[in-house]
Scaffold this motif. Structure first.
Motif, PDB file in Angstrom:
ATOM      1  N   ARG A 178       0.838  -1.237   0.004  1.00  0.00           N
ATOM      2  CA  ARG A 178       0.028   0.091   0.084  1.00  0.00           C
ATOM      3  C   ARG A 178       0.912   1.328   0.242  1.00  0.00           C
ATOM      4  N   PHE A 179       2.232   1.148   0.394  1.00  0.00           N
ATOM      5  CA  PHE A 179       2.976   2.331   0.645  1.00  0.00           C
ATOM      6  C   PHE A 179       3.795   2.435  -0.405  1.00  0.00           C
ATOM      7  N   ALA A 180       4.250   3.819  -0.826  1.00  0.00           N
ATOM      8  CA  ALA A 180       5.029   4.099  -1.645  1.00  0.00           C
ATOM      9  C   ALA A 180       6.183   5.286  -0.905  1.00  0.00           C
ATOM     10  N   VAL A 181       7.500   4.651  -1.057  1.00  0.00           N
ATOM     11  CA  VAL A 181       8.471   5.455  -0.310  1.00  0.00           C
ATOM     12  C   VAL A 181       9.361   6.118  -1.443  1.00  0.00           C
ATOM     13  N   PRO A 182       9.398   7.247  -1.839  1.00  0.00           N
ATOM     14  CA  PRO A 182      10.165   7.862  -2.841  1.00  0.00           C
ATOM     15  C   PRO A 182      11.553   8.192  -2.520  1.00  0.00           C
ATOM     16  N   TYR A 183      12.393   7.352  -2.105  1.00  0.00           N
ATOM     17  CA  TYR A 183      13.744   7.491  -1.617  1.00  0.00           C
ATOM     18  C   TYR A 183      14.889   6.431  -2.086  1.00  0.00           C
ATOM     19  N   PRO A 184      15.936   6.824  -2.410  1.00  0.00           N
ATOM     20  CA  PRO A 184      17.121   6.121  -2.762  1.00  0.00           C
ATOM     21  C   PRO A 184      17.380   5.022  -1.570  1.00  0.00           C
ATOM     22  N   ASP A 185      17.950   4.131  -1.905  1.00  0.00           N
ATOM     23  CA  ASP A 185      18.529   3.187  -0.914  1.00  0.00           C
ATOM     24  C   ASP A 185      19.254   3.879   0.267  1.00  0.00           C
ATOM     25  N   VAL A 186      18.968   3.321   1.244  1.00  0.00           N
ATOM     26  CA  VAL A 186      19.520   4.101   2.483  1.00  0.00           C
ATOM     27  C   VAL A 186      20.941   4.083   2.720  1.00  0.00           C
ATOM     28  N   ASP A 187      21.615   3.010   2.186  1.00  0.00           N
ATOM     29  CA  ASP A 187      23.036   3.271   2.067  1.00  0.00           C
ATOM     30  C   ASP A 187      23.571   4.398   1.177  1.00  0.00           C
ATOM     31  N   LEU A 188      22.818   4.637   0.066  1.00  0.00           N
ATOM     32  CA  LEU A 188      23.281   5.595  -0.770  1.00  0.00           C
ATOM     33  C   LEU A 188      22.841   6.836  -0.090  1.00  0.00           C
ATOM     34  N   MET A 189      21.705   7.223   0.529  1.00  0.00           N
ATOM     35  CA  MET A 189      21.454   8.456   1.272  1.00  0.00           C
ATOM     36  C   MET A 189      22.282   8.879   2.397  1.00  0.00           C
ATOM     37  N   GLU A 190      22.959   7.663   3.117  1.00  0.00           N
ATOM     38  CA  GLU A 190      23.756   8.238   4.040  1.00  0.00           C
ATOM     39  C   GLU A 190      25.269   8.421   3.759  1.00  0.00           C
ATOM     40  N   ARG A 191      25.563   7.872   2.585  1.00  0.00           N
ATOM     41  CA  ARG A 191      26.913   8.006   1.940  1.00  0.00           C
ATOM     42  C   ARG A 191      26.788   9.628   1.396  1.00  0.00           C
ATOM     43  N   LEU A 192      25.995   9.966   0.611  1.00  0.00           N
ATOM     44  CA  LEU A 192      25.862  11.314   0.182  1.00  0.00           C
ATOM     45  C   LEU A 192      25.269  12.231   1.005  1.00  0.00           C
ATOM     46  N   SER A 193      24.891  12.030   2.097  1.00  0.00           N
ATOM     47  CA  SER A 193      24.370  13.053   3.024  1.00  0.00           C
ATOM     48  C   SER A 193      25.775  13.202   4.161  1.00  0.00           C
ATOM     49  N   ASP A 194      26.577  12.247   3.923  1.00  0.00           N
ATOM     50  CA  ASP A 194      27.831  12.544   4.867  1.00  0.00           C
ATOM     51  C   ASP A 194      28.885  13.614   3.959  1.00  0.00           C
ATOM     52  N   LYS A 195      28.987  14.855   4.662  1.00  0.00           N
ATOM     53  CA  LYS A 195      29.655  15.611   4.130  1.00  0.00           C
ATOM     54  C   LYS A 195      31.050  15.753   3.585  1.00  0.00           C
ATOM     55  N   GLU A 196      31.791  14.824   4.539  1.00  0.00           N
ATOM     56  CA  GLU A 196      32.945  14.217   4.146  1.00  0.00           C
ATOM     57  C   GLU A 196      33.069  13.392   2.798  1.00  0.00           C
ATOM     58  N   GLN A 197      32.288  12.503   2.709  1.00  0.00           N
ATOM     59  CA  GLN A 197      32.167  11.573   1.498  1.00  0.00           C
ATOM     60  C   GLN A 197      31.487  12.671   0.349  1.00  0.00           C
ATOM     61  N   PHE A 198      30.700  13.380   0.654  1.00  0.00           N
ATOM     62  CA  PHE A 198      30.257  14.152  -0.536  1.00  0.00           C
ATOM     63  C   PHE A 198      31.030  15.128  -1.238  1.00  0.00           C
ATOM     64  N   ALA A 199      31.992  15.768  -0.173  1.00  0.00           N
ATOM     65  CA  ALA A 199      33.007  16.811  -0.829  1.00  0.00           C
ATOM     66  C   ALA A 199      34.249  15.823  -1.667  1.00  0.00           C
ATOM     67  N   ARG A 200      34.548  14.417  -1.253  1.00  0.00           N
ATOM     68  CA  ARG A 200      35.254  13.975  -2.007  1.00  0.00           C
ATOM     69  C   ARG A 200      34.600  13.380  -3.404  1.00  0.00           C
ATOM     70  N   LEU A 201      33.737  13.243  -3.419  1.00  0.00           N
ATOM     71  CA  LEU A 201      32.841  12.965  -4.634  1.00  0.00           C
ATOM     72  C   LEU A 201      32.906  13.990  -5.516  1.00  0.00           C
ATOM     73  N   CYS A 202      32.599  15.361  -4.871  1.00  0.00           N
ATOM     74  CA  CYS A 202      32.899  16.436  -5.813  1.00  0.00           C
ATOM     75  C   CYS A 202      34.133  16.403  -6.354  1.00  0.00           C
ATOM     76  N   GLY A 203      35.203  16.340  -5.646  1.00  0.00           N
ATOM     77  CA  GLY A 203      36.581  16.476  -6.053  1.00  0.00           C
ATOM     78  C   GLY A 203      36.799  15.463  -7.260  1.00  0.00           C
ATOM     79  N   GLU A 204      36.495  14.016  -7.236  1.00  0.00           N
ATOM     80  CA  GLU A 204      36.609  13.160  -7.992  1.00  0.00           C
ATOM     81  C   GLU A 204      35.869  13.564  -9.514  1.00  0.00           C
TER      82      GLU A 204
END
Length: 418
Positions: free
Chosen positions: A106-132
């Protein structure tokens, strides 16, 4: 009749009841003619007495089992409808993504996988991804909680003072309550950085810190970008706004308070590349600061939700919720039978009273633009909605405006832009 009727009956469920919850419920009502169920611990003024939503009290919603029971109860109360569940802060989005496997069809949850969310929400990992990926991002260093005072200064390398300091783990930091808490801190010296780390440790924060060079410019150098990616990870839509005024309350610093149309094609394309590289799905919200020295748009972070200021898209006439409903509720293409609207500069979204905004906008060209927009009536105030009249709603708007008059008198006695 609602401008965007759906082929599948549904009920939106929004976790949290701050201003962002009301503006989401308002958008659902305006576009689809549906009443949202807003779930929160208490009944704050932003949603009290609303005629376009149903409030569901859930004092123990931080407990997974309690929250799941509440969500299932809402679904039981709406037989034959899909239940679209959203969070208005990062932690609720993460919780919903984590609990999605425990919710039935019955439910629709419109979010990515939790592991991807946590990785991209982590400011350190996000900054490194921007650099790459070559995405413009403020020069950044990372200080783990285990580093001593001298080591921490050494880790900053050649970063120039003053610096901007943020918690690397924004989710755990968001749960902390302590005197003097600041969403973002500014440090002019190593001694101030050391004192800040001691304060955070005493409050129970065990994560690292993200330390960035401060990009010059006032509030009007900020941009807010919202995108929608389909289930295949392709970015299908996005709109950028130019921030005119931010909140300077230490607890809320950086939150946009007034937005008009803005653009930065380079930053938008860089964000598109980043999202499609990682396979992001659903909405993403970005803060971007344009360096006045070279016009580079620096992307600060990714938020896995519609930002608090998402009503800037409603102000511009964009039915920003339709792509999500088309895809996650109806199983259709996100942009089927919908025109998202052309770019335009003829609107203003303002949480603060417009006369107060005019006091803090110092650019003559922007002031002229604002006077024209106001004269033409192209202003959206989030708590004013013709379909939701009544005493409580008028009081909610009044309380909001009084709050910001007092807040600016306390925190910004002189203009903050320029």
């Amino acid at each position: 009749m609602a401008p965007y009727p759906t082929t599948v009956p549904f009920v939106p469920v929004i976790l949290g009841a701050e201003l962002a919850a009301y503006t989401l419920a308002r958008a659902f009502h305006a576009d689809f003619g549906v009443r949202a169920s807003v779930v929160s611990r208490t009944v704050p003024y932003a949603v009290r007495g609303s005629a376009v939503l149903d409030h569901v009290a859930c004092p123990g919603m931080d407990d997974d089992e309690t929250l799941l029971t509440t969500l299932r109860g809402i679904a039981d109360a709406h037989p034959g409808r899909r239940v679209l569940v959203l969070g208005i802060i990062d932690s609720w989005c993460t919780t919903l993504s984590r609990l999605a496997p425990r919710l039935d069809e019955r439910f629709a949850v419109p979010y990515p996988d939790v592991d991807l969310m946590e990785r991209l929400s982590d400011k350190e990992q996000f900054a490194r991804l921007c650099g790459e990926l070559g995405v413009a991002h403020p020069r950044t260093s990372f200080v783990p909680d285990t580093a001593g005072a001298q080591e921490a200064v050494g880790l900053l390398g050649d970063l120039r003072w003053p610096v901007v300091v943020k918690a690397a783990d924004s989710v755990s930091f968001g749960t902390l309550l302590y005197a003097g808490k600041q969403k973002v801190a500014y440090c002019d010296s190593p001694a101030e950085l050391t004192a800040l780390r001691q304060q955070l440790a005493a409050a129970g924060y065990t994560g690292g810190l993200v330390v960035q060079e401060r990009i010059p410019g006032g509030d009007d150098q900020m941009r807010v970008l919202t995108t929608y990616s389909d289930a295949s990870g392709r970015v299908r839509w996005g709109r950028m706004g130019q921030v005119l005024l931010e909140d300077h309350d230490p607890m809320l610093i950086g939150n946009p308070l007034a937005v008009v149309h803005g653009e930065h094609p380079v930053a938008t394309e860089q964000v598109r590349g980043l999202l499609e590289h990682v396979g992001w799905t659903g909405y993403a919200n970005f803060d971007v600061k344009v360096d006045p020295r070279d016009d580079t748009g620096h992307v600060f972070e990714l938020n896995p939700r519609l930002g608090r200021s998402h009503a800037y898209m409603s102000a511009a006439g964009h039915p920003f919720l339709v792509p999500m409903v088309r895809e996650h509720v109806e199983g259709r293409d996100p942009l089927e039978d919908v025109e998202m609207g052309a770019e335009t500069d003829d609107w203003l979204y303002s949480i603060v009273p417009v006369p107060l905004l005019m006091r803090y906008v110092t650019d003559d060209r922007v002031r002229t633009r604002l006077r024209r927009i106001r004269r033409e009536g192209r202003v959206l105030r989030p708590l004013r909605y013709a379909a939701d009249p009544g005493r409580d709603r008028r009081l909610a708007q009044l309380k909001n405006d009084v709050h910001y008059v007092r807040d600016f008198a306390t925190h910004h006695r002189s203009p903050v832009t320029g």
